[in-house]
Structures are given as structure tokens and as C-alpha cells.
Write a protein that holds these residues in place. Structure first.
Motif, PDB file in Angstrom:
ATOM      1  N   PHE A   1      -1.779  15.601  14.371  1.00  0.00           N
ATOM      2  CA  PHE A   1      -1.602  15.596  12.915  1.00  0.00           C
ATOM      3  C   PHE A   1      -0.151  15.357  12.558  1.00  0.00           C
ATOM      4  CE2 PHE A   1      -0.248  18.053   9.167  1.00  0.00           C
ATOM      5  CZ  PHE A   1      -0.984  17.408   8.169  1.00  0.00           C
ATOM      6  N   THR A   2       0.075  14.494  11.584  1.00  0.00           N
ATOM      7  CA  THR A   2       1.390  14.300  10.988  1.00  0.00           C
ATOM      8  C   THR A   2       1.240  14.494   9.491  1.00  0.00           C
ATOM      9  OG1 THR A   2       1.972  12.673  12.676  1.00  0.00           O
ATOM     10  CG2 THR A   2       3.338  12.745  10.709  1.00  0.00           C
ATOM     11  N   GLY A   3       2.040  15.410   8.925  1.00  0.00           N
ATOM     12  CA  GLY A   3       1.920  15.681   7.497  1.00  0.00           C
ATOM     13  C   GLY A   3       2.708  16.904   7.088  1.00  0.00           C
ATOM     14  N   SER A   4       2.232  17.575   6.061  1.00  0.00           N
ATOM     15  CA  SER A   4       2.975  18.688   5.466  1.00  0.00           C
ATOM     16  C   SER A   4       2.811  19.972   6.261  1.00  0.00           C
ATOM     17  CB  SER A   4       2.491  18.928   4.033  1.00  0.00           C
ATOM     18  OG  SER A   4       1.189  19.492   4.039  1.00  0.00           O
TER      19      SER A   4
ATOM     20  N   GLU B   1       0.821  -1.211   0.000  1.00  0.00           N
ATOM     21  CA  GLU B   1       0.000   0.000   0.000  1.00  0.00           C
ATOM     22  C   GLU B   1       0.858   1.265   0.000  1.00  0.00           C
ATOM     23  OE1 GLU B   1      -4.191   1.217   2.060  1.00  0.00           O
ATOM     24  OE2 GLU B   1      -2.557   0.704   3.421  1.00  0.00           O
ATOM     25  N   THR B   2       2.007   1.228   0.663  1.00  0.00           N
ATOM     26  CA  THR B   2       2.855   2.415   0.761  1.00  0.00           C
ATOM     27  C   THR B   2       3.912   2.493  -0.332  1.00  0.00           C
ATOM     28  OG1 THR B   2       4.494   1.352   2.218  1.00  0.00           O
ATOM     29  CG2 THR B   2       2.602   2.440   3.280  1.00  0.00           C
ATOM     30  N   GLY B   3       4.105   1.398  -1.105  1.00  0.00           N
ATOM     31  CA  GLY B   3       5.182   1.371  -2.076  1.00  0.00           C
ATOM     32  C   GLY B   3       6.535   1.145  -1.436  1.00  0.00           C
ATOM     33  N   GLY B   4       6.539   0.667  -0.212  1.00  0.00           N
ATOM     34  CA  GLY B   4       7.796   0.460   0.510  1.00  0.00           C
ATOM     35  C   GLY B   4       8.411  -0.891   0.199  1.00  0.00           C
ATOM     36  N   VAL B   5       9.695  -1.011   0.498  1.00  0.00           N
ATOM     37  CA  VAL B   5      10.334  -2.317   0.398  1.00  0.00           C
ATOM     38  C   VAL B   5       9.812  -3.195   1.535  1.00  0.00           C
ATOM     39  CG1 VAL B   5      12.390  -1.461  -0.777  1.00  0.00           C
ATOM     40  CG2 VAL B   5      12.330  -1.492   1.719  1.00  0.00           C
ATOM     41  N   LEU B   6       9.953  -4.501   1.382  1.00  0.00           N
ATOM     42  CA  LEU B   6       9.336  -5.421   2.327  1.00  0.00           C
ATOM     43  C   LEU B   6       9.858  -5.228   3.748  1.00  0.00           C
ATOM     44  CD1 LEU B   6       7.300  -7.689   2.631  1.00  0.00           C
ATOM     45  CD2 LEU B   6       9.100  -9.319   2.077  1.00  0.00           C
ATOM     46  N   PHE B   7      11.172  -4.955   3.914  1.00  0.00           N
ATOM     47  CA  PHE B   7      11.682  -4.797   5.280  1.00  0.00           C
ATOM     48  C   PHE B   7      11.124  -3.549   5.938  1.00  0.00           C
ATOM     49  CE2 PHE B   7      15.259  -2.458   3.191  1.00  0.00           C
ATOM     50  CZ  PHE B   7      15.299  -1.322   3.986  1.00  0.00           C
TER      51      PHE B   7
ATOM     52  N   VAL C   1      -9.933   8.412  13.918  1.00  0.00           N
ATOM     53  CA  VAL C   1      -8.798   8.492  12.992  1.00  0.00           C
ATOM     54  C   VAL C   1      -9.283   8.801  11.584  1.00  0.00           C
ATOM     55  CG1 VAL C   1      -6.852   7.249  11.968  1.00  0.00           C
ATOM     56  CG2 VAL C   1      -7.509   6.799  14.350  1.00  0.00           C
ATOM     57  N   LYS C   2      -8.647   9.805  10.960  1.00  0.00           N
ATOM     58  CA  LYS C   2      -8.826  10.029   9.527  1.00  0.00           C
ATOM     59  C   LYS C   2      -7.498   9.715   8.850  1.00  0.00           C
ATOM     60  CE  LYS C   2      -8.339  13.511   6.831  1.00  0.00           C
ATOM     61  NZ  LYS C   2      -7.838  12.804   5.634  1.00  0.00           N
ATOM     62  N   PRO C   3      -7.340   8.486   8.352  1.00  0.00           N
ATOM     63  CA  PRO C   3      -6.094   8.145   7.674  1.00  0.00           C
ATOM     64  C   PRO C   3      -6.048   8.752   6.282  1.00  0.00           C
ATOM     65  CG  PRO C   3      -7.593   6.294   7.574  1.00  0.00           C
ATOM     66  CD  PRO C   3      -8.273   7.355   8.406  1.00  0.00           C
ATOM     67  N   ASP C   4      -4.842   8.873   5.739  1.00  0.00           N
ATOM     68  CA  ASP C   4      -4.675   9.335   4.362  1.00  0.00           C
ATOM     69  C   ASP C   4      -5.428   8.386   3.431  1.00  0.00           C
ATOM     70  OD1 ASP C   4      -3.365   9.653   1.676  1.00  0.00           O
ATOM     71  OD2 ASP C   4      -2.166  11.108   2.778  1.00  0.00           O
ATOM     72  N   VAL C   5      -6.135   8.930   2.451  1.00  0.00           N
ATOM     73  CA  VAL C   5      -6.939   8.087   1.565  1.00  0.00           C
ATOM     74  C   VAL C   5      -6.071   7.217   0.659  1.00  0.00           C
ATOM     75  CG1 VAL C   5      -8.962   9.581   1.565  1.00  0.00           C
ATOM     76  CG2 VAL C   5      -7.139   9.991  -0.106  1.00  0.00           C
ATOM     77  N   ARG C   6      -4.756   7.507   0.590  1.00  0.00           N
ATOM     78  CA  ARG C   6      -3.870   6.660  -0.204  1.00  0.00           C
ATOM     79  C   ARG C   6      -3.422   5.415   0.563  1.00  0.00           C
ATOM     80  NH1 ARG C   6      -0.100  11.729  -1.765  1.00  0.00           N
ATOM     81  NH2 ARG C   6      -0.736  12.193   0.387  1.00  0.00           N
ATOM     82  N   THR C   7      -3.524   5.463   1.887  1.00  0.00           N
ATOM     83  CA  THR C   7      -3.103   4.328   2.721  1.00  0.00           C
ATOM     84  C   THR C   7      -4.111   4.056   3.835  1.00  0.00           C
ATOM     85  OG1 THR C   7      -1.738   5.873   4.012  1.00  0.00           O
ATOM     86  CG2 THR C   7      -0.631   4.626   2.265  1.00  0.00           C
ATOM     87  N   PRO C   8      -5.378   3.883   3.506  1.00  0.00           N
ATOM     88  CA  PRO C   8      -6.398   3.740   4.559  1.00  0.00           C
ATOM     89  C   PRO C   8      -6.372   2.400   5.276  1.00  0.00           C
ATOM     90  CG  PRO C   8      -7.393   3.441   2.406  1.00  0.00           C
ATOM     91  CD  PRO C   8      -5.975   3.859   2.164  1.00  0.00           C
ATOM     92  N   VAL C   9      -5.779   1.365   4.656  1.00  0.00           N
ATOM     93  CA  VAL C   9      -5.722   0.072   5.320  1.00  0.00           C
ATOM     94  C   VAL C   9      -4.601   0.073   6.357  1.00  0.00           C
ATOM     95  CG1 VAL C   9      -5.442  -2.413   5.030  1.00  0.00           C
ATOM     96  CG2 VAL C   9      -6.693  -1.091   3.306  1.00  0.00           C
TER      97      VAL C   9
ATOM     98  N   ILE D   1      -5.151  12.656  12.451  1.00  0.00           N
ATOM     99  CA  ILE D   1      -5.057  12.769  10.997  1.00  0.00           C
ATOM    100  C   ILE D   1      -3.656  12.307  10.633  1.00  0.00           C
ATOM    101  CG2 ILE D   1      -5.201  14.297   8.999  1.00  0.00           C
ATOM    102  CD1 ILE D   1      -7.024  16.117  10.648  1.00  0.00           C
ATOM    103  N   SER D   2      -3.564  11.144   9.979  1.00  0.00           N
ATOM    104  CA  SER D   2      -2.267  10.492   9.816  1.00  0.00           C
ATOM    105  C   SER D   2      -1.841  10.459   8.344  1.00  0.00           C
ATOM    106  CB  SER D   2      -2.309   9.076  10.408  1.00  0.00           C
ATOM    107  OG  SER D   2      -3.296   8.295   9.772  1.00  0.00           O
ATOM    108  N   PRO D   3      -0.530  10.271   8.082  1.00  0.00           N
ATOM    109  CA  PRO D   3       0.029  10.412   6.741  1.00  0.00           C
ATOM    110  C   PRO D   3       0.179   9.083   6.006  1.00  0.00           C
ATOM    111  CG  PRO D   3       1.813  10.326   8.293  1.00  0.00           C
ATOM    112  CD  PRO D   3       0.537  10.139   9.089  1.00  0.00           C
ATOM    113  N   PHE D   4       0.718   9.170   4.787  1.00  0.00           N
ATOM    114  CA  PHE D   4       0.851   7.991   3.925  1.00  0.00           C
ATOM    115  C   PHE D   4       2.188   7.284   4.048  1.00  0.00           C
ATOM    116  CE2 PHE D   4       2.740  11.397   1.354  1.00  0.00           C
ATOM    117  CZ  PHE D   4       3.915  10.795   0.909  1.00  0.00           C
ATOM    118  N   ASN D   5       3.213   7.926   4.602  1.00  0.00           N
ATOM    119  CA  ASN D   5       4.559   7.360   4.443  1.00  0.00           C
ATOM    120  C   ASN D   5       4.840   6.183   5.379  1.00  0.00           C
ATOM    121  OD1 ASN D   5       4.507   9.260   6.545  1.00  0.00           O
ATOM    122  ND2 ASN D   5       6.669   9.748   6.323  1.00  0.00           N
ATOM    123  N   PHE D   6       4.553   6.342   6.671  1.00  0.00           N
ATOM    124  CA  PHE D   6       4.650   5.244   7.638  1.00  0.00           C
ATOM    125  C   PHE D   6       3.308   5.176   8.366  1.00  0.00           C
ATOM    126  CE2 PHE D   6       9.024   5.639   6.643  1.00  0.00           C
ATOM    127  CZ  PHE D   6       9.659   4.466   7.033  1.00  0.00           C
TER     128      PHE D   6
END
Length: 489
Positions: free
Chosen positions: A232-235, A99-105, A180-188, A154-159
Motif C-alpha cells: 500500500f502507498t497512501g495516507s 489524469e493526475t493534473g501533472g505537468v507534461l514532463f 491491483v486496486k488503483p485509486d479511483v481518481r487515476t485508474p488508467v 493498493i496504489s495512490p493518485f500522485n504518481f
């Protein structure tokens, strides 16, 4: 050999559904796109302002009942949550990576930290939560930590898993309810994964709400009268807006906004070690980390050697689908983020920076990039990049390194690398960042450390470890007399 556990994550639960302690259908939904493949990953419900208002009302009622649950029973819920994260480790880590585009580790790291965060939260209900104050004979005076009520997150997409749970777990443990309102790019990873874990762990219904949504839902949460705190964590741009709204409504607010972080490499540093630290700090998770080493300040006598090593690493680090486990860097989160990063690089090159490696992309995969000749006034110096860009600034002295490292609107993290511990400590003591690491790069965090920074990095508050009681509770003064006595009036 034991059979694998029954999967915890079932997309049918959240398809056009929100979580309010139970799964409830909503009229709106959105599709989550997997960054590495561009293919749909899952569909989720999307919250409106009315959905937020309904959840807040339910959270208020649930929080009052939560206070009556004995401390040991509350602690046990978090222990069960930790066990569920461990039991479903591989499944959850893979979802975070996809979901985040991160590497597996990176996905595995988030789940490991989630386990620790739950264990830390399990200890909170059993800790002392107040002090006995001096007072007149015959009167008991107590200072008690009291929960705030309902905490909005309100949480971000990166972690997303870590950066949501680091508030959810201690806030619940301190006696609050959480919306919680998670980022819509990483809601799971940033929401529904927590919903499933705590649902199975036995958290009472209504204490935790997961409401993916856009700006309308976020503003409704920030302005809701019965939500006394927003985390809030974000920009910085969105953080300023949230800070303004929260201030207008007299709310407590915790803002963690990142910042232009500096890694200082002194003239006696081992270049192989320094280059490794710089590459990790600048390129880990494609630079999409609030602690990333945006500025690498190196003494002129070491600059050529450092650049040579960074360029070599940039050309050989594999880029691709992080969930495959075969690459070092994955994709950026979406096209808008990619174009912002590319714009920063192009504008800085046009302003005189030299592009030594990278600066190109295919799809959402941005190549690890090395820029030299960076100086104040260039966008990669002045702004947080949030992409895999190593911006190298050459300095002639410790003093110049300190001056340039501090030339920002506020910093979250810094690092200093030197063969002389005394020199490194001297420089570290003069850096104006919330977290400073001696003989290490900037990307460091442990669940037990206070996390935060001044200025554009946030609003000076910290979360994590000993800071959590301060953050998610307020002091309540209670006095007790054996019996009421008359006054002169």
C-alpha cells in the motif's frame, strides 16, 4: 517518416469493465474527472467485494501455471513491455499528465521510469534465487527464494504509474500474481495502462488484475485469505487501517506513507542554489509527493535571503493546465485535497505563521505558497501537507536544526545543503529518515534504490532494487538425501 503507432489506450475497453487478464463487464462504473479542466476524462468499471474475490481465485490458479514458464520466456515479456512503453511514450505520458493534473514532463518522467522498471524486472528471472547451505555429508541443503503467491496492491493518485508498477513488475518477475486496486481518481495511469501494456506484451491471462474501487473493494483485498501480502502507498490514516487488518489476518504488509520531510540549509550554503532546491522540493507536482520538503530549516543568518528568493519564485512560477507544457505547476487532484491544503495554511497562519506568498487558489489551482515563522505545534510543521507550501523554520544552530528535523513521528526523506561536505555529512548522519541526500533536496528516487522509511513514513520496509527479492518472496528451506534412512524410533 514513419507513421505514428496505433494508439494503445482505447477507453472503450475499460468503460464499465474490469481487467482480469481479459476485459470483463461489471455492473458499476464511475467517471474520471480531469483535474485541470474539470471535464470528464473517461469512464471506468468499478469493482465490488465480490469482484475482488473472483479475481483472487483466478490469480491463484494463474500463479501456479506461471511458475512453470521458463525464466527466459518470463524475462522476454518484461522486455516487450518496456518496448511498448517506449513505442507509445507520448500517448502514455500525456494521459498520465492529464489524469493526475501533472505537468507534461512529470508524465514523461513516469513513463521513462516505467521503462526502466520493466528492464529491471526482465533481469530478475535470470538471477540466482537461492544459496547452498552447509550440511552433513550425504545431504544437500538449499535456501531458495519462493514467491508468496498473490500480491495485493493498493496504489495512490500522485504518481500512479510508477507507484503501481514498482510492485507489479518485480512481484510478477519473482513468480507471483498481482491484483491491483488503483485509486479511483487515476485508474488508467495506475491500472488500465499497465493492463494494456502487459496484455500486448503476452503476459498469461489471469496473472494481473486491475480493479478500481472504493473502501469495500480495498478491504476485501486486504482480508482475502489467499492474498498473503498487501503493498500500500497512501495516507497514514488508511495505512494504519490496512496494517491493522493485515496483522489480524497474519499477512505481510508493505506500507509507504510519506511523512514530514526536512530540508536543512546550513549557514554556509549558497542561497541561490539553496532556494532552487527548496522550491523544487516543496512545489514539484504541487507538493503532492511523499518525499516533498515539508519543512525547510534554515539558519537565522540565511533566513531573510532564502525567503526573499522563495517569494520571488512563488510569484513568477506559472500555474495552469500541466498537459499544455507551458506551466510549472498544475492543479491539485480534487476539491477535497485542495480544501485540506488550504485548511492547513489558514490554521497555521492563525497560529502565528506569516503568509509571504500564495495561500490562494482558483479552481483546483493552488498558488505556490511561502510561510515563515513556522514552529512546532502548527499544522504545517506537524502534518504532511501534500500541497505546494514551503514552510520555513528559522534555527540558530546545527543542533537545533537536527532536533527539529527529527521532531516527527517518522520521516521518509531529508536533505542537507552546505558548502562544507564534512558538516553536511555530520548532520545527515544524525537525521532519522529512511533516505538522506547531501547537497540535494528531498525529492529523489531511482528505480534501483531501496525506498522506504521508519515510523509514520511506513513500516520500515523498503521496495526497489536489492529490496525487491526480500519484499516479494520468502525463504524456503529444502534438503535432499540420496535415500531415506531410519531414525531411532
Amino acid at each position: 517518416m514513419s507513421a505514428p503507432p496505433t494508439p494503445l489506450l482505447d477507453p472503450a475497453r475499460w468503460q464499465r469493465h474490469l481487467f482480469r487478464g481479459r476485459w470483463e463487464e461489471t455492473a458499476h462504473g464511475t467517471t474520471v474527472i480531469e483535474p485541470a479542466t474539470g471535464a470528464p476524462l473517461t469512464d471506468v468499471g468499478l469493482a465490488s467485494a465480490d469482484d475482488v474475490a473472483t479475481s483472487v481465485q483466478a490469480a491463484v490458479a494463474a500463479q501456479a501455471e506461471w511458475l512453470a514458464v521458463p525464466p527466459r520466456e518470463r524475462a522476454e515479456i518484461f522486455r516487450r513491455a518496456a518496448s511498448l512503453f517506449q513505442q507509445h511514450f507520448d500517448e502514455l505520458a500525456r494521459m498520465v499528465a492529464r489524469e493526475t493534473g501533472g505537468v507534461l514532463f512529470k508524465g514523461e518522467h513516469e513513463v521513462r521510469e516505467a521503462i526502466t522498471l520493466c528492464h529491471l524486472a526482465a533481469g530478475m528471472p535470470l538471477q540466482a534465487q537461492g544459496q547452498l547451505l552447509p550440511s552433513a555429508p550425504g545431504r544437500l541443503s538449499i535456501a531458495k527464494r519462493a514467491p508468496l503467491g498473490v500480491i495485493g496492491v493498493i496504489s495512490p493518485f500522485n504518481f500512479p504509474l510508477i507507484l503501481t508498477l514498482r510492485t507489479v513488475a518485480p512481484a510478477l518477475a519473482a513468480g507471483n500474481a498481482v491484483v491491483v486496486k488503483p485509486d479511483v481518481r487515476t485508474p488508467v495511469s495506475g491500472g488500465f495502462m499497465l493492463a494494456r501494456v502487459f496484455e500486448e506484451a503476452g503476459l498469461p491471462a489471469g496473472l494481473l488484475h486491475i480493479l478500481p474501487g472504493g473502501a469495500e473493494a480495498g478491504e476485501a483485498l486486504v482480508t482475502a485469505p489467499q492474498v498473503p501480502m498487501i503493498a500500500f502507498t497512501g495516507s497514514p490514516a488508511v495505512g494504519r487501517r490496512i496494517g491493522e487488518l493485515a496483522g489480524r489476518h497474519l499477512k505481510k504488509v508493505s506500507l509507504e506513507l510519506g511523512g514530514a520531510n526536512a530540508l536543512v540549509i546550513l549557514d554556509d550554503a549558497d542561497l541561490d542554489v539553496a532556494a532552487s532546491n527548496a522550491a523544487w522540493g516543496a512545489w514539484l507536482h504541487q507538493g503532492q509527493i511523499c518525499m516533498a520538503a515539508n519543512r525547510i530549516l534554515v539558519h537565522a543568518s540565511q533566513a531573510a535571503g532564502l525567503l526573499e528568493r522563495l517569494v520571488d519564485k512563488a510569484r513568477h512560477l506559472p500555474v495552469g493546465d500541466g498537459a499544455s507544457g507551458q506551466v510549472a505547476l498544475g492543479p491539485l487532484i480534487d476539491a477535497r485535497q485542495l480544501q485540506r491544503v488550504h485548511g492547513l495554511v489558514q490554521d497555521s497562519v492563525a497560529a502565528g505563521a506569516r503568509l509571504l506568498a500564495g495561500g490562494s487558489y482558483e479552481g483546483l489551482f493552488y498558488q505556490p505558497t511561502v510561510l515563515s515563522g513556522v514552529r512546532p505545534g502548527m499544522r504545517v510543521f506537524d502534518e504532511e501537507i501534500f500541497g505546494p507550501v514551503a514552510s520555513v523554520i528559522t534555527v540558530d544552530s546545527e543542533e537545533e536544526a537536527i532536533t527539529l528535523a527529527n521532531q516527527n513521528q517518522g520521516g521518509l526523506a531529508a536533505g542537507v545543503i552546505s558548502a562544507s561536505l564534512a558538516r553536511a555529512m555530520r548532520v545527515a548522519g544524525r537525521l532519522r529518515q529512511g533516505m538522506v541526500h547531501v547537497n540535494d533536496q528531498t525529492v529523489n528516487d531511482e528505480c534501483v534504490n531501496p525506498f522506504g522509511g521508519p515510523g509514520i513514513a511506513g513500516n520500515g520496509t523498503s521496495v526497489g532494487g536489492p529490496a525487491d527479492w526480500e519484499e516479494y518472496t520468502q525463504w524456503k528451506w529444502i534438503t535432499v538425501k540420496e535415500q531415506a534412512t531410519p531414525y531411532p524410533f
